[in-house]
Design a protein around this motif. Structure first.
Motif, mmCIF file in Angstrom:
data_model
loop_
_atom_site.group_PDB
_atom_site.id
_atom_site.type_symbol
_atom_site.label_atom_id
_atom_site.label_comp_id
_atom_site.label_asym_id
_atom_site.label_seq_id
_atom_site.Cartn_x
_atom_site.Cartn_y
_atom_site.Cartn_z
ATOM 1 N N GLU A 147 -16.127 74.685 60.973
ATOM 2 C CA GLU A 147 -14.768 74.179 60.498
ATOM 3 C C GLU A 147 -13.545 74.339 61.392
ATOM 4 O OE1 GLU A 147 -15.749 75.883 56.080
ATOM 5 O OE2 GLU A 147 -14.406 77.051 57.248
ATOM 6 N N ALA A 148 -12.596 73.545 61.207
ATOM 7 C CA ALA A 148 -11.373 73.818 61.865
ATOM 8 C C ALA A 148 -10.502 75.146 61.199
ATOM 9 C CB ALA A 148 -10.506 72.414 62.053
ATOM 10 N N ALA A 149 -9.394 75.353 62.031
ATOM 11 C CA ALA A 149 -8.551 76.289 61.013
ATOM 12 C C ALA A 149 -7.205 75.932 61.520
ATOM 13 C CB ALA A 149 -8.871 77.609 61.569
ATOM 14 N N VAL A 150 -6.115 76.110 60.825
ATOM 15 C CA VAL A 150 -4.872 76.061 60.926
ATOM 16 C C VAL A 150 -4.224 76.908 60.131
ATOM 17 C CG1 VAL A 150 -3.100 74.178 61.331
ATOM 18 C CG2 VAL A 150 -5.495 73.429 61.150
ATOM 19 N N SER A 151 -3.106 77.530 61.002
ATOM 20 C CA SER A 151 -1.918 78.372 59.971
ATOM 21 C C SER A 151 -0.550 77.730 59.818
ATOM 22 C CB SER A 151 -2.067 79.667 60.831
ATOM 23 O OG SER A 151 -1.149 80.351 60.080
ATOM 24 N N PRO A 152 -0.185 77.071 58.996
ATOM 25 C CA PRO A 152 0.859 76.344 58.987
ATOM 26 C C PRO A 152 2.185 77.143 59.227
ATOM 27 C CG PRO A 152 -0.513 75.946 56.794
ATOM 28 C CD PRO A 152 -0.966 77.218 57.557
ATOM 29 N N ALA A 153 3.417 76.847 59.602
ATOM 30 C CA ALA A 153 4.490 77.389 59.811
ATOM 31 C C ALA A 153 5.480 76.956 58.718
ATOM 32 C CB ALA A 153 5.114 77.043 61.044
ATOM 33 N N GLU A 154 6.272 77.900 58.471
ATOM 34 C CA GLU A 154 7.246 77.521 57.201
ATOM 35 C C GLU A 154 8.157 76.425 57.474
ATOM 36 O OE1 GLU A 154 9.543 81.124 56.368
ATOM 37 O OE2 GLU A 154 7.870 82.142 55.458
ATOM 38 N N ASP A 155 8.448 76.054 58.739
ATOM 39 C CA ASP A 155 9.255 74.929 59.193
ATOM 40 C C ASP A 155 8.493 73.509 59.140
ATOM 41 O OD1 ASP A 155 7.824 75.071 61.360
ATOM 42 O OD2 ASP A 155 9.342 75.381 62.833
ATOM 43 N N GLY A 156 7.303 73.509 58.592
ATOM 44 C CA GLY A 156 6.487 72.439 58.679
ATOM 45 C C GLY A 156 5.615 71.773 59.783
ATOM 46 N N GLY A 178 8.947 68.639 64.466
ATOM 47 C CA GLY A 178 9.651 68.247 63.262
ATOM 48 C C GLY A 178 9.048 68.636 62.186
ATOM 49 N N GLU A 179 9.479 68.285 60.962
ATOM 50 C CA GLU A 179 8.639 68.922 59.563
ATOM 51 C C GLU A 179 7.722 68.368 59.315
ATOM 52 O OE1 GLU A 179 12.048 68.145 56.957
ATOM 53 O OE2 GLU A 179 13.395 69.793 57.796
#
Length: 226
Positions: A147-156, A178-179
Motif C-alpha cells: 500500500e501507499a501511505a499519506v499523512s494529511p496536514a491540517e492546511d490541506g 495550496g489547500e
C-alpha cells in the motif's frame, strides 16, 4: 488510520517487493530570506532561518528514532551548505541534492532513485514537529503490505508520503503549498488502483500562529527553541 481505495492489499498490480525501506527528509538550506518566508514577515528572517534549522534537525532525529531504515537528507538547492555537512557528520545521514523545477519533480526523483534500487521510501518534510517515529513505522508497514501511505496536514497538504512502487502522475500538476494538495493526491491514488493508508492528520509550522502552537505543546522542551 484508514485504508482507502484501489485493489485489496497484496493484490496491487506490478507491486515491487522492496528490499528495504529508506527515509528521506526534504529540507532547504537555512538561509535567511530563503526559508519560512511567511514566518519571517513577523519574526524576522534570521529567527525564521534558525527555526527552520532546528525543525530540520528534529525531523532527522524523528526519522532515525523510527528505526525504519537508513535516513537520507535531500537538500535544496544543493548539498553545499555547512548545515548539511554538519547533519551528515553528526547524525549520520546520507546527503542528496534535490533536483527538479518544482517540489513535485524533486519528490518524484527521490522516489525514482529508491525504486531503481528496489527499495520503498518514506518521505517527510522538515517542518512538522508533530510527526513522531510511530507515524513513520506505520508508513513502513503500509508499503510492506503493498500500500501507499499519506499523512494529511491540517492546511490541506500532507507531511508524509510513502510508496513501494511508482504511482502515475502522483506528483504532477499540483499547486504545492495550496489547500488542494491532499485532495488531488487522493484522486491520483484512487485512479491508479493503489490502495493507501491515511495516517493521522498533523500540523506543520508555516505561520506565526503555528509557532504559538509549537510553544504551547512544548516545542521548547523538545529542543526546537529559537
Amino acid at each position: 488510520m484508514q485504508t482507502r481505495g484501489g485493489s485489496p492489499a497484496g493484490t496491487v498490480p506490478n507491486a515491487l517487493r522492496p528490499e528495504g525501506v529508506r527515509v528521506a527528509v526534504f529540507a532547504k538550506a537555512p538561509v535567511p530570506g530563503g526559508v519560512k518566508t511567511r514566518l519571517a514577515a513577523s519574526v524576522g528572517e534570521e529567527r525564521a532561518a534558525s527555526l527552520h534549522e532546528r525543525l530540520a534537525i528534529h525531523a532527522i532525529g524523528t526519522a532515525i528514532a523510527s528505526g525504519v531504515g537508513p535516513v537520507e537528507l535531500w537538500c535544496a538547492p544543493d548539498t553545499d551548505h555547512p548545515f548539511f555537512s554538519r547533519c551528515e557528520r553528526e547524525q549520520g545521514v546520507e546527503l542528496h541534492a534535490q533536483v527538479g523545477a518544482n517540489l513535485g519533480v524533486r519528490m518524484e526523483n527521490a522516489f525514482a532513485r529508491a525504486f531503481a534500487a528496489h527499495r520503498a521510501l518514506v518521505l517527510i518534510g522538515a517542518d512538522c514537529p508533530a510527526l513522531a517515529p510511530r507515524h513513520l513505522a506505520e508508513a513502513a508497514s503500509a508499503v510492506a503490505a503493498g500500500e501507499a501511505a499519506v499523512s494529511p496536514a491540517e492546511d490541506g497538504g500532507y507531511v508524509l508520503v510513502a510508496l513501494a512502487r511508482p504511482v502515475p502522475h502522483l506528483f504532477e500538476d499540483i499547486a504545492w503549498g495550496g489547500e488542494g494538495v491532499m485532495a488531488a493526491t487522493r484522486e491520483r491514488l484512487a485512479a491508479s488502483g493503489m490502495p493507501w493508508r491515511e495516517l493521522e492528520t498533523l500540523w506543520d509550522v508555516d505561520r506565526p500562529e503555528d509557532l504559538q502552537r509549537l510553544e504551547r505543546v512544548g516545542g521548547l522542551a523538545a529542543g526546537i527553541a529559537w
